[in-house]
Structure formats: C-alpha cells, structure tokens
Design a protein around this motif. Structure first.
Motif, PDB file in Angstrom:
ATOM      1  N   PRO A 132      -3.766   3.617  13.728  1.00 47.45           N
ATOM      2  CA  PRO A 132      -3.119   2.656  14.634  1.00 47.45           C
ATOM      3  C   PRO A 132      -1.990   3.284  15.453  1.00 47.45           C
ATOM      4  O   PRO A 132      -1.820   2.954  16.630  1.00 47.45           O
ATOM      5  CB  PRO A 132      -2.569   1.574  13.700  1.00 47.45           C
ATOM      6  N   LEU A 133      -1.244   4.206  14.853  1.00 46.84           N
ATOM      7  CA  LEU A 133      -0.177   4.878  15.605  1.00 46.84           C
ATOM      8  C   LEU A 133      -0.757   5.744  16.715  1.00 46.84           C
ATOM      9  O   LEU A 133      -0.231   5.773  17.835  1.00 46.84           O
ATOM     10  CB  LEU A 133       0.680   5.724  14.661  1.00 46.84           C
ATOM     11  N   LEU A 134      -1.849   6.452  16.429  1.00 46.13           N
ATOM     12  CA  LEU A 134      -2.502   7.275  17.450  1.00 46.13           C
ATOM     13  C   LEU A 134      -3.070   6.411  18.575  1.00 46.13           C
ATOM     14  O   LEU A 134      -2.967   6.781  19.754  1.00 46.13           O
ATOM     15  CB  LEU A 134      -3.595   8.133  16.819  1.00 46.13           C
ATOM     16  N   LEU A 135      -3.662   5.284  18.224  1.00 46.37           N
ATOM     17  CA  LEU A 135      -4.189   4.375  19.247  1.00 46.37           C
ATOM     18  C   LEU A 135      -3.068   3.811  20.119  1.00 46.37           C
ATOM     19  O   LEU A 135      -3.210   3.710  21.339  1.00 46.37           O
ATOM     20  CB  LEU A 135      -4.983   3.243  18.601  1.00 46.37           C
ATOM     21  N   ALA A 136      -1.970   3.445  19.512  1.00 43.85           N
ATOM     22  CA  ALA A 136      -0.829   2.930  20.280  1.00 43.85           C
ATOM     23  C   ALA A 136      -0.256   4.017  21.180  1.00 43.85           C
ATOM     24  O   ALA A 136       0.094   3.748  22.345  1.00 43.85           O
ATOM     25  CB  ALA A 136       0.242   2.394  19.336  1.00 43.85           C
ATOM     26  N   ALA A 137      -0.164   5.248  20.690  1.00 40.88           N
ATOM     27  CA  ALA A 137       0.338   6.357  21.518  1.00 40.88           C
ATOM     28  C   ALA A 137      -0.620   6.624  22.675  1.00 40.88           C
ATOM     29  O   ALA A 137      -0.180   6.863  23.818  1.00 40.88           O
ATOM     30  CB  ALA A 137       0.516   7.608  20.668  1.00 40.88           C
ATOM     31  N   GLY A 138      -1.921   6.587  22.418  1.00 40.84           N
ATOM     32  CA  GLY A 138      -2.909   6.781  23.482  1.00 40.84           C
ATOM     33  C   GLY A 138      -2.833   5.687  24.537  1.00 40.84           C
ATOM     34  O   GLY A 138      -2.889   5.963  25.745  1.00 40.84           O
TER      35      GLY A 138
ATOM     36  N   PHE B 107      -2.947   4.431   8.095  1.00 34.71           N
ATOM     37  CA  PHE B 107      -1.617   4.350   8.687  1.00 34.71           C
ATOM     38  C   PHE B 107      -1.540   5.134   9.987  1.00 34.71           C
ATOM     39  O   PHE B 107      -0.832   4.748  10.911  1.00 34.71           O
ATOM     40  CB  PHE B 107      -0.563   4.883   7.700  1.00 34.71           C
ATOM     41  N   ALA B 108      -2.256   6.263  10.086  1.00 32.38           N
ATOM     42  CA  ALA B 108      -2.154   7.150  11.242  1.00 32.38           C
ATOM     43  C   ALA B 108      -2.957   6.661  12.440  1.00 32.38           C
ATOM     44  O   ALA B 108      -2.489   6.784  13.582  1.00 32.38           O
ATOM     45  CB  ALA B 108      -2.601   8.555  10.848  1.00 32.38           C
TER      46      ALA B 108
ATOM     47  N   PRO C 254       0.817  -1.210   0.000  1.00 30.30           N
ATOM     48  CA  PRO C 254       0.000   0.000   0.000  1.00 30.30           C
ATOM     49  C   PRO C 254       0.852   1.263   0.000  1.00 30.30           C
ATOM     50  O   PRO C 254       1.960   1.285   0.530  1.00 30.30           O
ATOM     51  CB  PRO C 254      -0.811  -0.114   1.288  1.00 30.30           C
ATOM     52  N   VAL C 255       0.300   2.308  -0.586  1.00 35.71           N
ATOM     53  CA  VAL C 255       0.973   3.594  -0.686  1.00 35.71           C
ATOM     54  C   VAL C 255       0.198   4.603   0.147  1.00 35.71           C
ATOM     55  O   VAL C 255      -1.030   4.619   0.126  1.00 35.71           O
ATOM     56  CB  VAL C 255       1.023   4.042  -2.166  1.00 35.71           C
ATOM     57  N   VAL C 256       0.922   5.438   0.879  1.00 33.45           N
ATOM     58  CA  VAL C 256       0.269   6.490   1.654  1.00 33.45           C
ATOM     59  C   VAL C 256      -0.153   7.591   0.685  1.00 33.45           C
ATOM     60  O   VAL C 256       0.668   8.132  -0.054  1.00 33.45           O
ATOM     61  CB  VAL C 256       1.211   7.054   2.736  1.00 33.45           C
ATOM     62  N   SER C 257      -1.448   7.881   0.674  1.00 35.37           N
ATOM     63  CA  SER C 257      -1.980   8.933  -0.197  1.00 35.37           C
ATOM     64  C   SER C 257      -3.008   9.738   0.582  1.00 35.37           C
ATOM     65  O   SER C 257      -3.226   9.502   1.774  1.00 35.37           O
ATOM     66  CB  SER C 257      -2.608   8.311  -1.448  1.00 35.37           C
ATOM     67  N   GLU C 258      -3.645  10.661  -0.097  1.00 37.10           N
ATOM     68  CA  GLU C 258      -4.659  11.497   0.554  1.00 37.10           C
ATOM     69  C   GLU C 258      -5.806  10.665   1.121  1.00 37.10           C
ATOM     70  O   GLU C 258      -6.395  11.025   2.133  1.00 37.10           O
ATOM     71  CB  GLU C 258      -5.215  12.506  -0.444  1.00 37.10           C
TER      72      GLU C 258
END
Length: 131
Positions: free
Chosen positions: A112-118, A109-110, A99-103
C-alpha cells in the motif's frame, strides 16, 4: 456402510457440542485489575469461528475457551504479550487484531505504501505538465 459409521459416531459428535463452557468463559476474575487486563487483551483477539468478532464479544464455544485461557493465564501472572504470543503460535497471525511485521507479512504493509507513492508521483508529474 458409510451410514452405519455416521450412526455409530453421531452420539460422540453430539456430546462434543453439549460440553459445558470452560469455567472462566463467562465468569470474570475476582481481581478487578487483572480482569481489566484480561478484558483489554480479549478485545484485541479475533474469534476463529465468528466473522471478525473479538473473543470478548463472541458467544461461540471457541471464543469461550479462548476467554478461559486468557483469564486463567492472567490470573497465573502471565503478561498479555506472552499470552498473545502463545495464541499466535497456536492459531496463527489471524487470531490477533494487532498484526506484526514479519518475514511473511511485510508485503501487506509495504505494497500500500508503494502504491500510494506511485500514485503521488503520477499526480505530481501530471500537475507539473499542466503548468
């Protein structure tokens, strides 16, 4: 009336299913380096009619047509990334296992990172209070 139309169109629909596979669907390229390049690309492309099989592993007619397209374009000198871009443009992002990060895909992608940080912040606060 509907049964008449179905009966009228049935031979044409059956003929579509009995078409022979594309020439490079099951035949490898003569140049081993180009075939290796094509095989590596085919393993990263998803069959659109199977349940998450790559086009290299699938026996579906659609996967055979896609293998033919990949091998034909590799033999013509196109790069794997140009072929991937053409297939993604034609079939959408779902066709690629890379997969490619696009609009439209950045939230995938963001989030799961926010959930892990929370979760990390909550865990850190609880451990800090326990001391």
């Amino acid at each position: 009336m509907a049964l008449f139309l179905i009966g009228l169109l049935a031979p044409q629909l059956a003929a579509q299913q009995s078409l022979p596979p594309a020439p490079y669907a099951y035949r490898q390229l003569e140049d081993p380096a180009k075939e290796a390049e094509a095989q590596a690309l085919m393993e990263t492309l998803r069959c659109l009619t199977c349940q998450s099989q790559s086009i290299a592993d699938s026996d579906a007619a659609m996967a055979g047509d896609m293998r033919h397209q990949v091998r034909t374009r590799i033999a013509a000198g196109e790069t794997p990334e140009a072929i991937r871009a053409w297939l993604v443009e034609r079939y959408g992002d779902y066709v690629s296992y890379a997969p490619v990060v696009s609009e439209t895909t950045w939230p995938l992608f963001a989030v799961p990172l926010l959930l892990a940080a929370g979760a990390g912040a909550i865990l850190w606060r609880r451990l800090r209070r326990a001391r």
